[in-house]
Motif scaffolding. Structure first.
Motif, PDB file in Angstrom:
ATOM      1  N   LEU A  56       0.794  -1.229   0.000  1.00 56.19           N
ATOM      2  CA  LEU A  56       0.000   0.000   0.000  1.00 56.19           C
ATOM      3  C   LEU A  56       0.828   1.283   0.000  1.00 56.19           C
ATOM      4  O   LEU A  56       0.345   2.324  -0.436  1.00 56.19           O
ATOM      5  CB  LEU A  56      -0.959   0.013   1.191  1.00 56.19           C
ATOM      6  CG  LEU A  56      -2.024  -1.078   1.189  1.00 56.19           C
ATOM      7  CD1 LEU A  56      -2.848  -1.020   2.464  1.00 56.19           C
ATOM      8  CD2 LEU A  56      -2.909  -0.962  -0.036  1.00 56.19           C
ATOM      9  N   SER A  57       2.062   1.226   0.473  1.00 55.40           N
ATOM     10  CA  SER A  57       2.843   2.467   0.529  1.00 55.40           C
ATOM     11  C   SER A  57       3.166   2.991  -0.866  1.00 55.40           C
ATOM     12  O   SER A  57       3.158   4.206  -1.086  1.00 55.40           O
ATOM     13  CB  SER A  57       4.116   2.291   1.355  1.00 55.40           C
ATOM     14  OG  SER A  57       4.972   1.349   0.771  1.00 55.40           O
ATOM     15  N   ALA A  58       3.411   2.113  -1.829  1.00 58.29           N
ATOM     16  CA  ALA A  58       3.749   2.575  -3.189  1.00 58.29           C
ATOM     17  C   ALA A  58       2.608   3.368  -3.835  1.00 58.29           C
ATOM     18  O   ALA A  58       2.843   4.481  -4.319  1.00 58.29           O
ATOM     19  CB  ALA A  58       4.176   1.406  -4.066  1.00 58.29           C
ATOM     20  N   PRO A  59       1.373   2.868  -3.865  1.00 56.56           N
ATOM     21  CA  PRO A  59       0.318   3.683  -4.476  1.00 56.56           C
ATOM     22  C   PRO A  59       0.023   4.953  -3.685  1.00 56.56           C
ATOM     23  O   PRO A  59      -0.341   5.984  -4.263  1.00 56.56           O
ATOM     24  CB  PRO A  59      -0.903   2.760  -4.527  1.00 56.56           C
ATOM     25  CG  PRO A  59      -0.627   1.660  -3.579  1.00 56.56           C
ATOM     26  CD  PRO A  59       0.869   1.537  -3.507  1.00 56.56           C
ATOM     27  N   LEU A  60       0.216   4.914  -2.382  1.00 56.37           N
ATOM     28  CA  LEU A  60       0.024   6.103  -1.545  1.00 56.37           C
ATOM     29  C   LEU A  60       1.038   7.184  -1.923  1.00 56.37           C
ATOM     30  O   LEU A  60       0.673   8.330  -2.198  1.00 56.37           O
ATOM     31  CB  LEU A  60       0.169   5.725  -0.072  1.00 56.37           C
ATOM     32  CG  LEU A  60       0.231   6.861   0.951  1.00 56.37           C
ATOM     33  CD1 LEU A  60      -1.041   7.696   0.922  1.00 56.37           C
ATOM     34  CD2 LEU A  60       0.476   6.296   2.341  1.00 56.37           C
ATOM     35  N   PHE A  63       0.616   8.526  -5.580  1.00 57.77           N
ATOM     36  CA  PHE A  63      -0.473   9.491  -5.674  1.00 57.77           C
ATOM     37  C   PHE A  63      -0.048  10.846  -5.109  1.00 57.77           C
ATOM     38  O   PHE A  63      -0.309  11.888  -5.707  1.00 57.77           O
ATOM     39  CB  PHE A  63      -1.707   8.974  -4.927  1.00 57.77           C
ATOM     40  CG  PHE A  63      -2.862   9.936  -4.981  1.00 57.77           C
ATOM     41  CD1 PHE A  63      -3.736   9.928  -6.047  1.00 57.77           C
ATOM     42  CD2 PHE A  63      -3.062  10.865  -3.971  1.00 57.77           C
ATOM     43  CE1 PHE A  63      -4.800  10.821  -6.110  1.00 57.77           C
ATOM     44  CE2 PHE A  63      -4.108  11.767  -4.022  1.00 57.77           C
ATOM     45  CZ  PHE A  63      -4.979  11.741  -5.088  1.00 57.77           C
ATOM     46  N   ALA A  64       0.621  10.828  -3.959  1.00 57.88           N
ATOM     47  CA  ALA A  64       1.080  12.079  -3.337  1.00 57.88           C
ATOM     48  C   ALA A  64       2.046  12.819  -4.257  1.00 57.88           C
ATOM     49  O   ALA A  64       1.958  14.041  -4.409  1.00 57.88           O
ATOM     50  CB  ALA A  64       1.739  11.780  -1.998  1.00 57.88           C
ATOM     51  N   PHE A  65       2.947  12.089  -4.899  1.00 58.56           N
ATOM     52  CA  PHE A  65       3.908  12.709  -5.816  1.00 58.56           C
ATOM     53  C   PHE A  65       3.219  13.243  -7.066  1.00 58.56           C
ATOM     54  O   PHE A  65       3.522  14.340  -7.525  1.00 58.56           O
ATOM     55  CB  PHE A  65       4.990  11.712  -6.205  1.00 58.56           C
ATOM     56  CG  PHE A  65       6.054  11.506  -5.163  1.00 58.56           C
ATOM     57  CD1 PHE A  65       5.930  12.000  -3.873  1.00 58.56           C
ATOM     58  CD2 PHE A  65       7.195  10.801  -5.479  1.00 58.56           C
ATOM     59  CE1 PHE A  65       6.925  11.801  -2.930  1.00 58.56           C
ATOM     60  CE2 PHE A  65       8.193  10.611  -4.553  1.00 58.56           C
ATOM     61  CZ  PHE A  65       8.070  11.099  -3.269  1.00 58.56           C
ATOM     62  N   ASP A  66       2.316  12.453  -7.624  1.00 54.83           N
ATOM     63  CA  ASP A  66       1.606  12.903  -8.829  1.00 54.83           C
ATOM     64  C   ASP A  66       0.777  14.146  -8.534  1.00 54.83           C
ATOM     65  O   ASP A  66       0.727  15.080  -9.342  1.00 54.83           O
ATOM     66  CB  ASP A  66       0.726  11.787  -9.390  1.00 54.83           C
ATOM     67  CG  ASP A  66       1.518  10.648 -10.004  1.00 54.83           C
ATOM     68  OD1 ASP A  66       2.724  10.821 -10.291  1.00 54.83           O
ATOM     69  OD2 ASP A  66       0.928   9.564 -10.191  1.00 54.83           O
ATOM     70  N   ASP A  67       0.153  14.178  -7.375  1.00 52.55           N
ATOM     71  CA  ASP A  67      -0.644  15.334  -6.971  1.00 52.55           C
ATOM     72  C   ASP A  67       0.254  16.551  -6.759  1.00 52.55           C
ATOM     73  O   ASP A  67      -0.089  17.661  -7.178  1.00 52.55           O
ATOM     74  CB  ASP A  67      -1.425  15.002  -5.697  1.00 52.55           C
ATOM     75  CG  ASP A  67      -2.412  16.078  -5.316  1.00 52.55           C
ATOM     76  OD1 ASP A  67      -3.248  16.461  -6.167  1.00 52.55           O
ATOM     77  OD2 ASP A  67      -2.354  16.546  -4.154  1.00 52.55           O
ATOM     78  N   SER A  68       1.395  16.354  -6.129  1.00 51.50           N
ATOM     79  CA  SER A  68       2.344  17.449  -5.911  1.00 51.50           C
ATOM     80  C   SER A  68       2.869  17.972  -7.242  1.00 51.50           C
ATOM     81  O   SER A  68       2.955  19.184  -7.457  1.00 51.50           O
ATOM     82  CB  SER A  68       3.505  16.982  -5.031  1.00 51.50           C
ATOM     83  OG  SER A  68       3.042  16.620  -3.747  1.00 51.50           O
ATOM     84  N   ARG A  69       3.202  17.061  -8.148  1.00 54.33           N
ATOM     85  CA  ARG A  69       3.697  17.461  -9.467  1.00 54.33           C
ATOM     86  C   ARG A  69       2.640  18.287 -10.200  1.00 54.33           C
ATOM     87  O   ARG A  69       2.940  19.321 -10.793  1.00 54.33           O
ATOM     88  CB  ARG A  69       4.078  16.238 -10.292  1.00 54.33           C
ATOM     89  CG  ARG A  69       4.504  16.607 -11.710  1.00 54.33           C
ATOM     90  CD  ARG A  69       4.911  15.390 -12.516  1.00 54.33           C
ATOM     91  NE  ARG A  69       6.313  15.127 -12.227  1.00 54.33           N
ATOM     92  CZ  ARG A  69       6.855  13.927 -12.163  1.00 54.33           C
ATOM     93  NH1 ARG A  69       6.116  12.857 -12.359  1.00 54.33           N
ATOM     94  NH2 ARG A  69       8.139  13.776 -11.921  1.00 54.33           N
ATOM     95  N   ALA A  70       1.389  17.846 -10.163  1.00 58.40           N
ATOM     96  CA  ALA A  70       0.303  18.559 -10.845  1.00 58.40           C
ATOM     97  C   ALA A  70       0.125  19.971 -10.285  1.00 58.40           C
ATOM     98  O   ALA A  70      -0.275  20.873 -11.018  1.00 58.40           O
ATOM     99  CB  ALA A  70      -1.002  17.771 -10.716  1.00 58.40           C
TER     100      ALA A  70
END
Length: 97
Positions: A56-60, A63-70
């Protein structure tokens, strides 16, 4: 922003400055951060004991990185889980502060 993948959902709780992953509607873990002047310092990632070993840590973190990048926000990897994720996923190296 949130993402729902079958029985796994990740949401950004901006008020608590954390990303939360849930399994079948039950919170299973989180990755917390502190905002800097031009970056987001991820300082603590936790998966509850009963949910460990399920990957579960990888998708968490993804997602946090993709959201930060966006949002145009760079990251700092004070958390060992976050640092390990970056090592395994070089496509996120550009986000490092």
């Amino acid at each position: 922003m949130s993402e729902n993948n079958g029985n796994i959902e990740v949401v950004h709780n901006e008020g608590q400055k954390r990303y939360v992953i849930s399994v079948d509607g039950t919170p299973a873990g989180f990755s917390s951060y502190v905002d800097g002047t031009d970056f987001r310092n991820f300082n603590h990632t936790v998966i509850k004991p009963e949910f460990r070993g399920q990957g579960l840590s990888a998708p968490l973190i993804k997602f946090a990185f993709d959201d930060s990048r966006a949002a145009g926000i760079r990251i700092h990897d004070a958390c060992s889980a976050v640092a390990a994720f970056i090592k395994k996923n070089p496509e996120y190296q550009d986000l490092k502060k």
